[in-house]
Design a protein around this motif. Structure first.
Motif, short mmCIF file in Angstrom:
data_model
loop_
_atom_site.label_atom_id
_atom_site.label_comp_id
_atom_site.label_asym_id
_atom_site.label_seq_id
_atom_site.Cartn_x
_atom_site.Cartn_y
_atom_site.Cartn_z
N LEU A 170 -3.05 2.14 -6.75
CA LEU A 170 -2.99 1.18 -7.90
C LEU A 170 -1.80 0.53 -8.03
N VAL A 171 -1.46 -0.75 -7.65
CA VAL A 171 -0.52 -1.44 -7.94
C VAL A 171 -0.45 -2.24 -9.24
N GLU A 172 0.39 -2.08 -10.20
CA GLU A 172 0.45 -2.99 -11.34
C GLU A 172 1.43 -4.08 -11.06
N GLY A 176 5.77 -6.25 -6.83
CA GLY A 176 4.24 -5.98 -6.59
C GLY A 176 3.51 -6.46 -5.33
N GLY A 177 3.69 -7.70 -5.14
CA GLY A 177 3.34 -8.16 -4.00
C GLY A 177 3.54 -7.57 -2.65
N LEU A 178 4.85 -7.21 -2.46
CA LEU A 178 5.34 -6.52 -1.43
C LEU A 178 4.79 -5.10 -1.26
N LEU A 179 4.58 -4.62 -2.46
CA LEU A 179 4.03 -3.10 -2.54
C LEU A 179 2.61 -2.99 -1.95
N VAL A 180 1.57 -4.24 -2.33
CA VAL A 180 0.59 -4.36 -1.67
C VAL A 180 0.60 -4.55 -0.25
N GLN A 181 1.60 -4.97 0.29
CA GLN A 181 1.47 -5.11 1.73
C GLN A 181 1.82 -3.89 2.30
N LEU A 182 2.77 -3.24 1.68
CA LEU A 182 3.25 -1.86 2.57
C LEU A 182 2.21 -0.75 2.27
N ALA A 183 1.63 -0.80 1.08
CA ALA A 183 0.49 0.26 0.91
C ALA A 183 -0.64 0.08 1.88
N ALA A 184 -1.04 -1.36 2.14
CA ALA A 184 -2.14 -1.65 3.10
C ALA A 184 -1.60 -1.20 4.44
N VAL A 190 -5.52 -1.02 -4.86
CA VAL A 190 -6.24 -1.80 -6.06
C VAL A 190 -5.14 -2.69 -6.73
N ALA A 191 -5.31 -4.01 -6.72
CA ALA A 191 -4.32 -4.61 -7.34
C ALA A 191 -4.72 -5.09 -8.81
N GLY A 243 -6.57 -11.23 0.64
CA GLY A 243 -7.53 -10.18 0.97
C GLY A 243 -7.46 -8.84 0.53
N VAL A 244 -6.82 -8.92 -0.65
CA VAL A 244 -6.83 -7.45 -1.27
C VAL A 244 -8.12 -6.98 -1.48
N GLU A 245 -8.36 -5.50 -1.44
CA GLU A 245 -9.68 -5.13 -1.34
C GLU A 245 -10.33 -4.96 -2.83
N VAL A 246 -9.55 -4.67 -3.78
CA VAL A 246 -9.97 -4.45 -5.23
C VAL A 246 -8.92 -5.25 -6.00
#
Length: 318
Positions: free
Chosen positions: A145-147, A154-162, A169-170, A185-188
């Protein structure tokens, strides 16, 4: 040269365009012709209250991160540095200006193929995101879960986690931000301004294994409650106005680890170089959501404080 001055603490309007003497590099220093200045939320807090990691007497030219071209060098510095595209910290002040002088060891060369504006967008946020994801070590299939997922870090964390194979979960505040995340394209994607946002997360993925907290306050505490035993939580921002208030004792009872990663200057430089290399290779893509000319720095601060910005906000100087 043109610069932006802070002469008193207060609202964004206290940032006023003006002029300053051209800096001259001394022994062991270089002069950077600034093309872009990096803006961070902590700079808005310093402007408003004087709070922050840097202490500087007023009046002062704010700004701690810049990108540009080395235009001159001082005595004892290799002349071959002139003309290099670089990003650099300034030591806490001086970045909102056309030129800045820094120690010759401070700049980091920007790899070929990476535009300067993207390099500046990655300068602070990229190294932070890499440090956080390295500490959290998300595993394939874990729910991360990225707040503040539409922000710079946050946007970079979404990329790295994916990329690590996690289920992302964004969380973001407001329709514009959630629309941007869905389009990427984030899943949730969940709007944490909605009262039932935690229920939405549970309905989508059941809970969380990792929370990367960029909001703090009540949002962070609710996100903590979503963690299953064995989960990890890291805080990297306080967009909500205060840091996460999660007692160590409660975390231990829940079987949750509160991680507080850090890095020394050598490690931070290595993380920055890695972020730039990832950017040049197209594997880390910063979103530059807003750009303002130097003399509109006050508007840039106002936009950031309004929580309406997406991705990175830059001052275009050169």
């Amino acid at each position: 040269m043109r610069a932006v001055w802070l002469r008193e603490f207060g609202g964004p309007e206290v940032l006023t365009p003006g002029v300053a003497e051209d800096p001259v590099p001394g022994a062991g220093q270089v002069l950077i012709e600034v093309a872009h200045a990096n803006l961070t939320f902590v700079e808005t807090m310093f402007r408003a209250t004087g709070f922050g990691p840097f202490r500087a007497p007023l009046p002062v030219i704010p700004g701690n991160g810049v990108g540009g071209v080395i235009g001159a060098v001082g005595p004892g510095v290799e002349p071959g540095m002139i003309g290099r595209r670089v990003v650099s910290g300034t030591g806490g002040t001086g970045g909102y200006a056309e030129r800045v002088v820094v120690d010759a060891a401070a700049p980091i060369e920007v790899p070929d193929g990476l535009p300067l504006d993207r390099a500046v967008a990655l300068f602070a946020d990229g190294r932070t995101a890499l440090m956080l994801i390295g500490a959290a070590t998300p595993r394939p299939g874990e729910r991360v879960l990225v707040e503040a997922a539409a922000g710079g870090v946050g946007g970079l964390l979404v990329q790295l986690a994916a990329r690590a194979g996690a289920r992302v979960v964004a969380l973001a505040g407001g329709r514009r931000k959630t629309d941007v995340l869905r389009a990427s394209g984030v899943e949730v994607v969940v709007d944490y301004r909605e009262r039932d946002w935690a229920d939405q997360v549970r309905a989508a993925v059941g809970g969380a294994d990792v929370v990367l907290d960029g909001v703090g306050g009540e949002v962070a505490r609710t996100a903590f409650d979503l963690l299953d035993p064995g989960g990890r939580m890291l805080s990297f921002g306080l967009a909500g106005g205060s840091w996460a208030d999660v007692p160590e004792e409660l975390a231990a009872e829940r079987g949750v680890t509160l991680l507080r990663p850090g890095a020394d200057p050598v490690e931070m430089r290595a993380l920055t170089e890695r972020a730039l290399a990832e950017g040049a290779a197209g594997r880390l893509r910063p979103v530059i959501g807003q750009r303002f000319p130097l003399d509109r720095a006050a508007e840039a601060h106002a936009a950031m404080e309004s929580r309406a910005t997406v991705g990175k906000t830059l001052l275009d100087v050169g």
